[in-house]
Scaffold this active site. Structure first.
Site, PDB file in Angstrom:
ATOM      1  N   LYS A   1       0.693  -0.996   0.047  1.00 27.36           N
ATOM      2  CA  LYS A   1       0.077  -0.091   0.009  1.00 27.36           C
ATOM      3  C   LYS A   1       0.925   1.155   0.109  1.00 27.36           C
ATOM      4  CE  LYS A   1      -2.448   1.211   3.850  1.00 27.36           C
ATOM      5  NZ  LYS A   1      -2.040   2.456   4.288  1.00 27.36           N
TER       6      LYS A   1
ATOM      7  N   GLU B   1      -9.233   7.566   3.978  1.00 29.67           N
ATOM      8  CA  GLU B   1      -9.116   7.695   5.390  1.00 29.67           C
ATOM      9  C   GLU B   1      -9.676   9.147   5.531  1.00 29.67           C
ATOM     10  OE1 GLU B   1      -5.417   6.967   7.023  1.00 29.67           O
ATOM     11  OE2 GLU B   1      -5.813   7.637   9.089  1.00 29.67           O
TER      12      GLU B   1
HETATM   13  O1  KIV Z   1      -0.559   2.663   8.859  1.00 29.46           O
HETATM   14  C1  KIV Z   1      -1.830   2.278   8.898  1.00 29.46           C
HETATM   15  O2  KIV Z   1      -2.371   1.762  10.032  1.00 29.46           O
HETATM   16  C2  KIV Z   1      -2.811   2.629   8.029  1.00 29.46           C
HETATM   17  C3  KIV Z   1      -4.246   2.556   8.287  1.00 29.46           C
HETATM   18  C4  KIV Z   1      -4.487   4.014   9.070  1.00 29.46           C
HETATM   19  C5  KIV Z   1      -5.275   2.471   7.078  1.00 29.46           C
HETATM   20  O3  KIV Z   1      -2.615   3.170   7.008  1.00 29.46           O
END
Ligand code: KIV
Length: 265
Positions: free
Chosen positions: A113, A182
């Site tokens: 991600k 988010e």
């Molecule tokens: O790093 C994380 O925990 C995240 C979440 C807030 C989606 O990216």
């Protein structure tokens, strides 16, 4: 059943909500996997909730690999999704592919991600072409807190909402398999979800996204530094741990532990 990027897309088609929680270690990942969670996110939030920094910016590739591989050992059915830390992909498309590859090879992630929209479409396309599934992350992206001036809800003005919609369409077009939304208004979460064919997973993005994610220390009340409005506490983990620690100290001090039952003859 093993969660894959293909099964996640099918869940969107079937209107079956997707469940995701953060995980950073083997034991917790195993508990969550056995409970039936579909995605374990090794979030760079580990910088805050595991390492005690005030933000996620100091997290390194080595930190992410260390925690990701531990989570992967505890995950049987859940998909392991690992965050690309700050400055592991912003610097160039080349760095993005190399570092995404390290998270897969060394961190045993099954997808990565990264935070950002249209400006990272070339990075998403190149990582995808290397057969690495990419989740995008839009809205209140914690790696940009210095640019945002703090942890603030995004997409509130019409122009900002339009920009986020355009970003969502751009990352889908670049090959992202899903997107985390988010800290945006619920209506915008709904609009983006309806416009995309890939799943949206919300955190503070209202009830209409295709799935939800929370940081597990938040939903178990283990962190305690601050509690964002979107966090629901599902169990008082902090209180249970605190009671256990206090009882242990009391029994060691009084000599009640270890009794014969816990000693060798
Ligand atoms: O790093 C994380 O925990 C995240 C979440 C807030 C989606 O990216």
């Amino acid at each position: 059943m093993k969660t894959t990027v293909v099964s996640l897309k099918q869940q969107k088609v079937n209107a079956e909500k997707i469940t995701m929680l953060t995980a950073y270690d083997y034991s917790t990942a195993k508990l969550m996997d056995e409970a039936g969670i579909e995605i374990l996110l090794v979030g760079d939030s580990l910088g805050m909730v595991m390492l005690g920094y005030d933000d996620t910016l100091s997290v390194t590739m080595e930190d992410m690999i260390h925690h990701s591989v531990a989570v992967s050992r505890g995950a049987k059915d859940a998909l392991v999704l690992t965050d690309m830390p700050f400055m592991s992909y912003q610097t160039s498309v080349y760095d993005a592919v190399v570092n995404a590859g390290r998270l897969m090879k060394e961190g045993r992630a099954q997808a990565v991600k990264l935070e950002g929209g249209a400006e990272f479409a070339p990075h998403i396309r190149a990582i995808t072409e290397a057969s690495i599934p990419v989740f995008a992350h839009l809205g209140l992206t914690p790696q940009s807190i210095n640019a945002f001036g703090g942890f603030k809800v995004q997409g509130k003005s019409d122009a900002a909402a339009e920009k986020l919609i355009a970003d969502a369409l751009a990352i889908e077009e670049a090959g992202a398999v899903a997107v985390v939304l988010e800290g945006i208004p619920s209506q915008l979460g709904k609009t983006i979800t309806e416009k995309l064919s890939i799943p949206t997973i919300g955190i503070g993005a209202g009830p209409d996204t295709d799935g939800q994610v929370l940081v597990y220390q938040d939903m178990l009340n283990l962190y305690g530094k601050f509690k964002p409005k979107f966090v629901k506490v599902f169990a008082e983990g902090g209180a249970v741990f605190g009671e256990g620690f206090a009882k242990y100290i009391e029994e060691v001090k009084s000599g009640a532990f270890p009794s014969a039952e816990y000693s060798f003859k």
